[in-house]
Design an enzyme around this catalytic site. Structure first.
Site, PDB file in Angstrom:
ATOM      1  N   CYS A  63      38.380  44.339   1.125  1.00  0.00           N
ATOM      2  CA  CYS A  63      38.727  45.296   0.086  1.00  0.00           C
ATOM      3  C   CYS A  63      38.791  46.721   0.639  1.00  0.00           C
ATOM      4  CB  CYS A  63      37.714  45.222  -1.047  1.00  0.00           C
ATOM      5  SG  CYS A  63      36.078  45.831  -0.573  1.00  0.00           S
ATOM      6  N   ALA A  66      35.579  48.166   1.860  1.00  0.00           N
ATOM      7  CA  ALA A  66      35.221  47.648   3.189  1.00  0.00           C
ATOM      8  C   ALA A  66      35.899  48.462   4.290  1.00  0.00           C
ATOM      9  CB  ALA A  66      35.606  46.178   3.309  1.00  0.00           C
ATOM     10  N   ARG A  97      29.278  43.823  10.662  1.00  0.00           N
ATOM     11  CA  ARG A  97      30.389  44.027  11.599  1.00  0.00           C
ATOM     12  C   ARG A  97      29.887  44.211  13.033  1.00  0.00           C
ATOM     13  NH1 ARG A  97      33.373  49.202  11.792  1.00  0.00           N
ATOM     14  NH2 ARG A  97      35.490  48.962  12.498  1.00  0.00           N
ATOM     15  N   HIS A 196      40.943  52.690   5.024  1.00  0.00           N
ATOM     16  CA  HIS A 196      41.031  53.453   6.281  1.00  0.00           C
ATOM     17  C   HIS A 196      41.623  54.826   5.988  1.00  0.00           C
ATOM     18  CE1 HIS A 196      41.865  49.284   8.272  1.00  0.00           C
ATOM     19  NE2 HIS A 196      40.575  49.478   8.126  1.00  0.00           N
TER      20      HIS A 196
END
Ligand code: CFM
Length: 543
Positions: A63, A66, A97, A196
């Site tokens: 998503c 994330a 991660r 991002h």
């Protein structure tokens, strides 16, 4: 199993995948599954990417939250990060991660071992969670006394309309530190890619340029899109250090609020993951005049090539010599490792569906091993990551992309200073340094390979059945399903328990790991009992 290579007909495989879908779904997937072929001008067939996943399809995607919190801002250790939302969002983005960090001194802040969340409950969703957020920021500040606090919105926050930006503004004033918020609700974009972009905007406007202390060094670079998964940044820092190159900051593996503030002092931006950070590269160039080019430190040969480009850019004889000496020394070790494993891996096949850059980068390592990539694809990349930046003017901006703010940046009146002239940059390009450019994955893949965007769970299983690859590279959601087929899966997101895989030492680690996985005997023993004897006998405990 490698015999399948000869029989591999990508078009037939594509047809078989589509045959399992209802017409409407097949019509959409048809544009996202492409038989690769690059023409003489370097153009690949158009692939549809960065569009919504159809409901009902099991996707690998994550998503927007994330992408924002987990990927771009998460690895910065001295920013205290608070997830405004239900507890699961904060919990599941907590170090899974495997982005690592290392403080330089004992008194330096490192908040990465913590997961902070406002833990929204039903009543907060009904009556609003803003007060709870303000209280949480104060409480966190009192305990940790950080230099900066970042707030991340999760899905319900956008739905109930909490004004997280007002809270950040007020608390910034009240506490006298940087507090900034990001509207990165999970549903904000079609995937983590939107996150991002949101994180790039926030980091650029709230952090970059806010630290006036110029770092020392002759060759100063920022490394963009490297997140220190499994210690990748540590290996790259070692190499840059040996060459006398000063790493001002990374965005954002092993980085700090302090180092990111100094980014405008660098004279070059090298970009690892184009997908997650190209916005930052462009903004740094426009505002401060720092040129960028794409590098790839995955694969020993790719690493050598990227280091040579950096030396070329700085145009210093001493640096060029040091670079060659380092490449020679490290390559000798790489050769020894490769000699051992390559004969055992040559001709084996692999398929990989990962993220927005690794499906491309890791092909370098498989080429070095002599393995064949039959099919590859990204989860959430855009057309430029597949076909190269040359197609950017042709990309249709749809409502989902328009939803994400594009910052208008202009040259800084005081700090803009072009590090190289246009003629110099053009000359570098002539010499093969990819200034302001990324050629994408498809041009480097073989004609006749199968490129798949946003691969579905159904397709993954079907591909295993048809292609019978020796190895699958993907993530945790796929791992055990694939392994139940008796085929090893290497996670290319968090590297399972391994890494680093970047740089020269990383390449050696990767060769050994792939040998261990592909040639491990355990896979041949994964036969279900009913394959041999279809009738199982049972008895009651009391018998
Ligand atoms: Fe860039 Fe990444 Fe990737 Fe990515 Fe990611 Fe990742 Fe990835 Mo997982 S930033 S696009 S959003 S290289 S977390 S470190 S491995 S999907 S290929």
């Amino acid at each position: 199993m490698s015999d399948t290579v000869k029989e591999f007909d990508a078009q037939a495989v594509k047809d078989e995948l589509l045959a399992g879908y209802p017409t409407k779904v097949a019509r959409k997937r048809e544009k996202q599954i492409v038989v690769n072929k690059t023409d003489e001008q370097g153009y690949s067939p158009e692939i549809q990417a960065n569009t919504r996943t159809l409901p009902g399809i099991i996707t690998q995607r994550g998503c927007t939250y994330a992408g924002c919190k987990g990927v771009v801002v998460g690895p910065t250790r001295d920013i205290l990060q608070i997830t405004h939302g239900p507890i699961g969002c904060g919990f599941y983005s907590w170090l899974t991660r495997r982005n690592q960090t290392r403080t330089k001194s004992a008194d330096e802040d490192n908040f990465m071992p913590y997961a902070l969340s406002t833990d929204l409950q039903d009543k907060d969703i009904v009556f609003g969670g803003e007060k709870k957020l303000r209280k949480a920021i104060r409480e966190a500040y009192d305990i940790f006394k950080p230099k900066a606090i970042a707030i991340f919105a999760t899905c319900p926050v956008g739905l109930i309309g909490d004004d997280i930006h007002a809270a950040a503004r007020d608390l910034s004033e009240e506490l006298g530190i940087t507090v900034f918020a990001m509207s990165c609700e999970g549903y904000k974009g079609v995937s983590q890619s939107a996150g991002h972009h949101i994180a790039n905007n926030a980091v650029f406007s709230k952090i970059v340029g806010k630290n006036e202390n110029a770092p020392e060094g002759e060759f100063k670079v920022n490394m963009l899109g490297e997140y220190n998964i499994g210690g990748d940044s540590f290996e790259l820092e070692r190499i840059l250090d040996e060459l006398g190159i000063t790493l001002v900051t990374t965005f954002s593996g092993n980085s700090t609020f302090v180092s990111m503030g100094q980014a405008p002092f660098a004279d070059l931006d090298i970009v690892m993951c184009h997908r997650s950070i190209n916005y930052m590269a462009e903004m740094l160039e426009t505002k401060y005049g720092i040129p960028w080019f794409k590098v790839n430190f995955i694969g020993a040969q790719a690493t050598a090539k990227s280091l040579r480009h950096i030396a070329e850019y700085f145009g210093d004889k001493g640096l060029a010599e040091k670079t060659e000496a380092l490449i020679a020394k490290e390559s000798a070790q790489v050769e020894v490792a490769l000699k051992k494993v390559r004969p055992r891996l040559e001709g084996k096949t692999v398929i990989m569906y990962v993220g927005g850059s690794r499906a491309h980068h890791y092909q370098e390592l498989f080429n070095e091993l002599g393995m064949k990539v039959l099919s590859a694809g990204y989860e959430f990349a855009h057309r430029d990551d597949y076909e190269g930046r040359k197609v950017i003017p042709d990309i249709k901006v749809d409502a989902d992309s328009r939803n994400i703010e594009h910052l208008e940046v202009s040259a800084d009146e005081k700090r803009y200073s072009p590090r190289k002239t246009k003629a110099e940059l053009a000359a570098f390009k002539e010499k093969g340094v990819p200034i302001d450019d990324y050629d994408g994955m498809m041009g480097e893949m073989e004609d006749g390979s199968l490129v798949i965007d946003d691969v579905s769970h159904y397709e993954t299983e079907k591909l295993i059945e048809i292609l019978k690859p020796d190895l699958v590279c993907a993530g945790i959601k796929e791992k055990y399903v694939v392994q139940k087929h008796g085929i090893p899966l290497k996670q290319l997101h968090n590297y399972d328990i391994g890494g680093p895989y970047a740089g020269f030492q990383g390449a050696i680690n990767f060769y050994r790991e792939i040998d261990r996985l592909v040639n491990g005997s355990v896979w041949k023993k994964l036969k279900a009992p009913w394959d041999d004897s279809p009738e199982l006998m049972g008895s009651y405990g009391s018998d």
